[in-house]
Structures are given as C-alpha cells and as structure tokens.
Design a protein around this motif. Structure first.
Motif, PDB file in Angstrom:
ATOM      1  N   ARG A 174       0.829  -1.205   0.000  1.00 51.72           N
ATOM      2  CA  ARG A 174       0.000   0.000   0.000  1.00 51.72           C
ATOM      3  C   ARG A 174       0.865   1.257   0.000  1.00 51.72           C
ATOM      4  N   LYS A 175       2.017   1.185   0.656  1.00 49.86           N
ATOM      5  CA  LYS A 175       2.914   2.341   0.701  1.00 49.86           C
ATOM      6  C   LYS A 175       3.459   2.693  -0.677  1.00 49.86           C
ATOM      7  N   HIS A 176       3.363   1.737  -1.620  1.00 53.07           N
ATOM      8  CA  HIS A 176       3.810   1.991  -2.995  1.00 53.07           C
ATOM      9  C   HIS A 176       2.643   2.396  -3.899  1.00 53.07           C
ATOM     10  N   ASN A 177       1.498   2.687  -3.293  1.00 50.98           N
ATOM     11  CA  ASN A 177       0.300   3.067  -4.043  1.00 50.98           C
ATOM     12  C   ASN A 177      -0.174   1.933  -4.956  1.00 50.98           C
ATOM     13  N   ILE A 178      -0.037   0.707  -4.470  1.00 49.88           N
ATOM     14  CA  ILE A 178      -0.509  -0.466  -5.197  1.00 49.88           C
ATOM     15  C   ILE A 178      -1.695  -1.047  -4.442  1.00 49.88           C
ATOM     16  N   ARG A 179      -2.808  -1.169  -5.139  1.00 48.61           N
ATOM     17  CA  ARG A 179      -4.026  -1.681  -4.515  1.00 48.61           C
ATOM     18  C   ARG A 179      -4.160  -3.168  -4.819  1.00 48.61           C
ATOM     19  N   VAL A 180      -4.398  -3.965  -3.793  1.00 46.24           N
ATOM     20  CA  VAL A 180      -4.543  -5.413  -3.945  1.00 46.24           C
ATOM     21  C   VAL A 180      -5.922  -5.809  -3.417  1.00 46.24           C
ATOM     22  N   THR A 181      -6.702  -6.441  -4.265  1.00 48.27           N
ATOM     23  CA  THR A 181      -8.083  -6.785  -3.934  1.00 48.27           C
ATOM     24  C   THR A 181      -8.356  -8.245  -4.268  1.00 48.27           C
ATOM     25  N   ALA A 182      -9.137  -8.896  -3.433  1.00 48.96           N
ATOM     26  CA  ALA A 182      -9.613 -10.245  -3.735  1.00 48.96           C
ATOM     27  C   ALA A 182     -11.120 -10.187  -3.963  1.00 48.96           C
ATOM     28  N   LEU A 183     -11.560 -10.746  -5.068  1.00 49.54           N
ATOM     29  CA  LEU A 183     -12.989 -10.859  -5.337  1.00 49.54           C
ATOM     30  C   LEU A 183     -13.441 -12.275  -4.995  1.00 49.54           C
ATOM     31  N   THR A 184     -14.606 -12.388  -4.386  1.00 45.42           N
ATOM     32  CA  THR A 184     -15.084 -13.694  -3.933  1.00 45.42           C
ATOM     33  C   THR A 184     -16.448 -14.007  -4.552  1.00 45.42           C
ATOM     34  N   PRO A 185     -16.475 -14.276  -5.851  1.00 44.79           N
ATOM     35  CA  PRO A 185     -17.755 -14.613  -6.467  1.00 44.79           C
ATOM     36  C   PRO A 185     -18.269 -15.971  -6.006  1.00 44.79           C
ATOM     37  N   SER A 186     -19.568 -16.087  -5.984  1.00 51.93           N
ATOM     38  CA  SER A 186     -20.209 -17.377  -5.745  1.00 51.93           C
ATOM     39  C   SER A 186     -20.278 -18.113  -7.079  1.00 51.93           C
ATOM     40  N   THR A 187     -21.271 -18.927  -7.276  1.00 55.32           N
ATOM     41  CA  THR A 187     -21.361 -19.759  -8.472  1.00 55.32           C
ATOM     42  C   THR A 187     -21.458 -18.926  -9.749  1.00 55.32           C
ATOM     43  N   VAL A 188     -20.550 -19.185 -10.682  1.00 57.35           N
ATOM     44  CA  VAL A 188     -20.518 -18.485 -11.957  1.00 57.35           C
ATOM     45  C   VAL A 188     -20.695 -19.518 -13.071  1.00 57.35           C
ATOM     46  N   ASN A 189     -21.410 -19.144 -14.106  1.00 55.46           N
ATOM     47  CA  ASN A 189     -21.712 -20.055 -15.206  1.00 55.46           C
ATOM     48  C   ASN A 189     -20.474 -20.290 -16.062  1.00 55.46           C
ATOM     49  N   THR A 190     -19.643 -21.213 -15.633  1.00 52.31           N
ATOM     50  CA  THR A 190     -18.413 -21.565 -16.336  1.00 52.31           C
ATOM     51  C   THR A 190     -18.294 -23.089 -16.404  1.00 52.31           C
ATOM     52  N   GLU A 191     -17.241 -23.563 -17.049  1.00 53.61           N
ATOM     53  CA  GLU A 191     -17.002 -24.998 -17.119  1.00 53.61           C
ATOM     54  C   GLU A 191     -16.768 -25.596 -15.737  1.00 53.61           C
ATOM     55  N   LEU A 192     -16.199 -24.803 -14.833  1.00 56.41           N
ATOM     56  CA  LEU A 192     -15.962 -25.283 -13.480  1.00 56.41           C
ATOM     57  C   LEU A 192     -17.276 -25.590 -12.775  1.00 56.41           C
ATOM     58  N   ALA A 193     -18.288 -24.743 -12.983  1.00 60.37           N
ATOM     59  CA  ALA A 193     -19.603 -24.985 -12.384  1.00 60.37           C
ATOM     60  C   ALA A 193     -20.225 -26.247 -12.951  1.00 60.37           C
ATOM     61  N   ALA A 194     -20.066 -26.441 -14.245  1.00 62.56           N
ATOM     62  CA  ALA A 194     -20.602 -27.652 -14.870  1.00 62.56           C
ATOM     63  C   ALA A 194     -19.911 -28.893 -14.329  1.00 62.56           C
TER      64      ALA A 194
END
Length: 239
Positions: A174-194
C-alpha cells in the motif's frame, strides 16, 4: 479513474471469466496481455480485441504452475506492452471429491495452479509496479475461500490461501500506491460450475462471467485513496 492507455495482464484469459475481463478492459482502451494454458483461446481473442478496440494485445500460452515459464511469459508481455498497471489473477482449476478419495497428485495440482500460480505471476509483475509507484492487483478468489464445503478441500485450500496472500500483500505494498483486492464470487456459469454438477443452463439464477468482469472494472476505477481488501459477488436468487 480512467483506464485508457493503461496496460493489463489477465491470466486464464482464454475462456469464461478471464475472457470476459480481457474483453471488458480492452473496450475501456486498456492494452491487454493474456496468459492461458493453451493458445487456442487467447490467440484469436488477442486478434479480435486488437481489431475491434484498437488496443495492443499479446497472448502467450503459459503453465502458471511452472515458475520459470511464468517469469519468461511476464517478461515477454512487459517487452511488448511496457510496465504493467493492472494484474488480474484469474486462472484456476477445480476437481471435486472427498479428501481421501482424490488422488494426491490431483490435490497438489489444484493448489499449485490456483495458489502457487497466483504467487508466481504476482511475484513476477510486482517489482515493476513498485518501481512505477502505482498499480492494481485483483485476485479472483471464491466464496470457497471464505468457507469450506464437502468435496472442495483442495479448491477451498487454494482459495483460502489466495485470501491470506491478498491481505498480507495489501499491507506490504500500500505504501507503494498499489491496490490489492480479492474478489469472492459465488457460483458463476463456467465450465468449473458444470464440472461441479450444477445446472449451468439455468442462467436466471447463476452469475455470468460478465458479472464478475464488471466488478473487476468497478474495483479498478475506484479513486486512488480507496483500498478494499475483499469484494463479494453472490448469485441474486440462490436455490
């Protein structure tokens, strides 16, 4: 925050969520580097995005679980696009089964790709972001990284690891002005869900890859002063 003329690297960009993210970023005028296990999806996508949106693109087939291969691929992307402003760690795999029934090699493979792959790519990109004094890193985790479930031990372990790495890295850079974010989606219509046995034909209740891409874009457009550790995305009408 305007993203035009920024540069991005998206992993797992050949299909599903990664393809949606790469396409949406290109539509915003972002030059996009794409990594995927095979070139069959990213080569035509790179050509399409360059022609449609007038951005520079580069596609490199890469096994992100192989550290030296990742380092070479990131160097090639930076040579083509310049220093990276955005990294989206999206590549991931999943196999489901009980802890004792799943072969050890498969359990290890899931963790190598999902967790170590995210680490290898981030470690390769981060020095240039620190030198530039800015950057955005978005890690696509999952609700499986917030709670475990039967038959998801390997997948959940890898996604929990991404959550911990995200939180630690956020505080480091953060001190380098770099933002790090984790997104936590639930079920998404992809091959993994299938693969998990979900009925992906019922699109009314299941999130689409474009939904996750829109959330990524929203995170990237936040003012520089705003830091968000995690952002969740849930299906609107779970059954």
């Amino acid at each position: 925050m305007a993203l035009r003329e920024q540069t991005a690297l998206v992993t797992g960009a050949g299909r599903g969520i990664g393809k949606a993210i790469a396409t949406l970023l290109a539509s915003e005028g972002v030059h996009v580097g794409m990594l995927a296990r095979t070139s069959s999806g990213i080569d035509p996508l790179a050509k399409q995005l360059a022609e449609e949106f007038g951005v520079r693109t580069v596609a490199i087939a890469t096994d992100i679980s192989a550290r030296e291969e990742v380092e070479q691929a990131v160097a090639a992307v930076q040579e083509h696009l310049g220093s990276l402003d955005i990294l989206v760690n999206n590549a991931g795999i999943g196999t489901f089964g009980s802890l004792v029934d799943m072969p050890v090699e498969e359990w290890e493979r899931i963790v190598r790709v999902n967790l170590f792959g995210t680490y290898y790519v981030t470690r390769s990109v981060l020095p240039s972001m620190i030198k530039a004094g800015h950057g955005s890193i978005v890690n696509i985790s999952s609700t499986s990284g917030e709670r475990g479930a039967a038959t998801t031990s390997a997948y959940s372990a890898s996604k929990f690891g991404i959550m911990g790495m995200t939180e630690s890295l956020m505080q480091e850079v953060r001190k380098h002005n770099i933002r790090v974010t984790a997104l936590t989606p639930s079920t998404v219509n992809t091959e993994l869900a299938a693969k998990a046995g979900l009925k992906t034909s019922d699109e009314d209740w299941m999130m689409q890859p474009d939904d996750v891409a829109e959330l990524v874009l929203a995170c990237l457009k936040l003012p520089d002063r705003v830091f968000v550790k995690t952002a969740g995305l849930w299906m609107t009408n779970p059954r």
